[in-house]
Design a protein around this motif. Structure first.
Motif, short mmCIF file in Angstrom:
data_model
loop_
_atom_site.label_atom_id
_atom_site.label_comp_id
_atom_site.label_asym_id
_atom_site.label_seq_id
_atom_site.Cartn_x
_atom_site.Cartn_y
_atom_site.Cartn_z
N THR A 2 0.67 -1.14 -0.05
CA THR A 2 -0.07 0.01 -0.01
C THR A 2 0.99 1.25 0.13
O THR A 2 2.06 1.24 0.46
CB THR A 2 -0.65 0.14 1.18
OG1 THR A 2 -0.13 -0.01 2.56
CG2 THR A 2 -1.81 -1.20 1.29
N ASN A 3 0.37 2.45 -0.57
CA ASN A 3 1.13 3.37 -0.87
C ASN A 3 0.44 4.61 0.35
O ASN A 3 -0.53 4.83 0.12
CB ASN A 3 0.82 4.30 -2.14
CG ASN A 3 1.74 5.38 -2.21
OD1 ASN A 3 2.21 6.01 -1.39
ND2 ASN A 3 2.05 5.61 -3.44
N THR A 4 1.29 4.92 1.55
CA THR A 4 0.66 5.59 2.59
C THR A 4 0.96 7.19 2.31
O THR A 4 0.52 7.92 3.21
CB THR A 4 1.53 5.37 3.77
OG1 THR A 4 2.69 5.28 3.62
CG2 THR A 4 0.96 3.84 4.28
N ASN A 5 1.28 7.53 1.24
CA ASN A 5 1.71 8.68 0.79
C ASN A 5 0.62 9.49 -0.02
O ASN A 5 0.63 10.69 -0.30
CB ASN A 5 2.88 9.02 0.24
CG ASN A 5 4.16 8.69 0.69
OD1 ASN A 5 4.28 9.15 1.85
ND2 ASN A 5 5.11 8.06 0.39
N VAL A 6 -0.41 8.62 -0.38
CA VAL A 6 -1.46 9.30 -1.34
C VAL A 6 -2.74 9.39 -0.28
O VAL A 6 -3.26 8.48 0.35
CB VAL A 6 -1.84 8.24 -2.32
CG1 VAL A 6 -2.94 8.63 -3.25
CG2 VAL A 6 -0.65 7.99 -3.20
N HIS A 33 -9.09 1.83 -1.22
CA HIS A 33 -8.05 3.15 -1.43
C HIS A 33 -7.61 3.56 0.15
O HIS A 33 -6.93 4.32 0.33
CB HIS A 33 -8.55 4.22 -2.12
CG HIS A 33 -8.92 3.96 -3.48
ND1 HIS A 33 -8.04 3.97 -4.60
CD2 HIS A 33 -10.10 3.37 -4.06
CE1 HIS A 33 -8.37 3.71 -5.72
NE2 HIS A 33 -9.81 3.44 -5.21
N HIS A 79 -7.29 6.76 3.25
CA HIS A 79 -5.80 6.79 2.94
C HIS A 79 -5.49 5.31 3.79
O HIS A 79 -6.16 4.83 4.90
CB HIS A 79 -5.14 7.86 3.36
CG HIS A 79 -4.96 8.19 5.02
ND1 HIS A 79 -5.97 8.50 5.62
CD2 HIS A 79 -3.66 7.72 5.64
CE1 HIS A 79 -5.52 8.73 6.71
NE2 HIS A 79 -4.33 8.25 6.78
N SER A 82 -0.71 5.38 8.16
CA SER A 82 0.82 5.00 8.77
C SER A 82 1.42 6.55 9.58
O SER A 82 2.09 7.16 9.07
CB SER A 82 2.00 5.11 7.61
OG SER A 82 3.25 4.82 7.88
N PHE A 204 0.94 13.79 3.23
CA PHE A 204 0.62 13.19 1.72
C PHE A 204 1.31 14.12 0.80
O PHE A 204 1.16 15.35 0.95
CB PHE A 204 -0.82 13.02 1.56
CG PHE A 204 -1.85 12.39 2.65
CD1 PHE A 204 -1.69 10.90 2.76
CD2 PHE A 204 -2.47 13.15 3.35
CE1 PHE A 204 -2.43 10.41 3.89
CE2 PHE A 204 -3.27 12.38 4.21
CZ PHE A 204 -3.25 11.02 4.54
N SER A 206 0.55 13.29 -2.48
CA SER A 206 0.02 13.19 -3.59
C SER A 206 -1.54 12.98 -3.29
O SER A 206 -2.09 12.38 -2.23
CB SER A 206 0.28 11.72 -4.28
OG SER A 206 1.47 11.83 -4.78
N GLU A 208 -5.05 11.88 -4.92
CA GLU A 208 -5.85 11.03 -5.91
C GLU A 208 -7.40 11.49 -6.11
O GLU A 208 -8.04 11.16 -5.40
CB GLU A 208 -5.86 9.59 -5.83
CG GLU A 208 -6.28 8.61 -7.02
CD GLU A 208 -6.18 7.38 -6.69
OE1 GLU A 208 -6.93 6.59 -7.64
OE2 GLU A 208 -5.46 6.84 -6.11
#
Length: 237
Positions: A2-6, A33, A79, A82, A204, A206, A208
């Protein structure tokens, strides 16, 4: 992985202003998401807060429900959590808390989330009663809100911060929801006097932004004559 920056956002607060309140995303897809988030249901059906992958709804009567995967949303954020501990606070006033967070995060020009777990004093929340078609504007629908309060309550505040340059897509500044540890009280936060607990932070890089392009009413609506910012700030305050 998973992308925790988005930060994922479905819809915009602006589309709620003229009353485009159809649910255009199921909860199941929102949870794909993220395991953490906030939002509202079709027809502004209550206030949502997602914690540890569990989607809680505070409805217009103050009941706390766990909603199904098929629950539809016109607007929501999610999100993958994290968080990093930022600071412990002891009976800090809300205004001073926001100033402290501003100073500690130094992130006024990007999106971030704050989660606070602790004991809150004089917590006041609201939830809007579900409306049906034909939908009224956000301003009129938001008048049908119920107010709930607790003198002292243990729980979790989940807040998303949006930069002022994105005001309208979201609300510039903090947008905060609450859920008690006992899962019997919560909603959109109107006010609280102070909190003692732990403040954690997640930034974050990013956003989306997902738009309901399959919604004919959204795609055909002319927003040029809407007082978008005025209506959003009135409804969110």
């Amino acid at each position: 992985m998973t992308n925790t920056n988005v930060l994922y956002q479905h819809g915009t607060l602006a589309l709620l202003v003229p009353g485009l309140l159809d649910g255009t995303l199921p909860m199941k897809e929102l949870l794909a998401h993220g395991d953490t988030g906030i939002g509202t249901g079709e027809g502004l059906d209550g206030e949502l807060i997602i914690l540890d992958g569990v989607p809680y709804q505070v409805d217009g009567k103050g009941n706390v429900n766990i909603v199904k995967d098929s629950f539809m949303l016109p607007f929501a954020n999610s999100h993958f959590a994290s968080y990093q501990e930022l600071v412990d606070v002891n009976d800090i006033k809300r205004d001073n808390l926001q100033k402290l967070i501003d100073e500690k995060t130094a992130s006024a020009n990007t999106f971030y989330s704050v989660i606070i777990k602790g004991t809150f004093k004089n917590m006041k929340t609201r939830a809007v009663q579900k409306s049906t078609k034909p939908y009224d504007t956000l301003a009129i629908t938001a008048e049908k809100q119920s107010i709930f309060d607790r003198e002292t309550v243990d729980g979790t505040l989940l807040s998303y911060y949006s930069p002022q340059i994105f005001d309208g897509a979201a609300v510039g500044g903090f947008h905060s929801h609450f859920m008690s540890d006992s899962h019997d009280f919560g909603g959109h936060i109107l006010e609280f006097t102070s909190v003692s607990g732990t403040v954690s932070f997640q930034q974050f890089d990013s956003l989306e932004q997902h738009l309901p392009t399959h919604s004919e009413s959204y795609m055909k609506h002319d927003f040029s004559n809407e007082d978008i910012l005025g209506a959003i700030h009135d409804a969110e305050s």
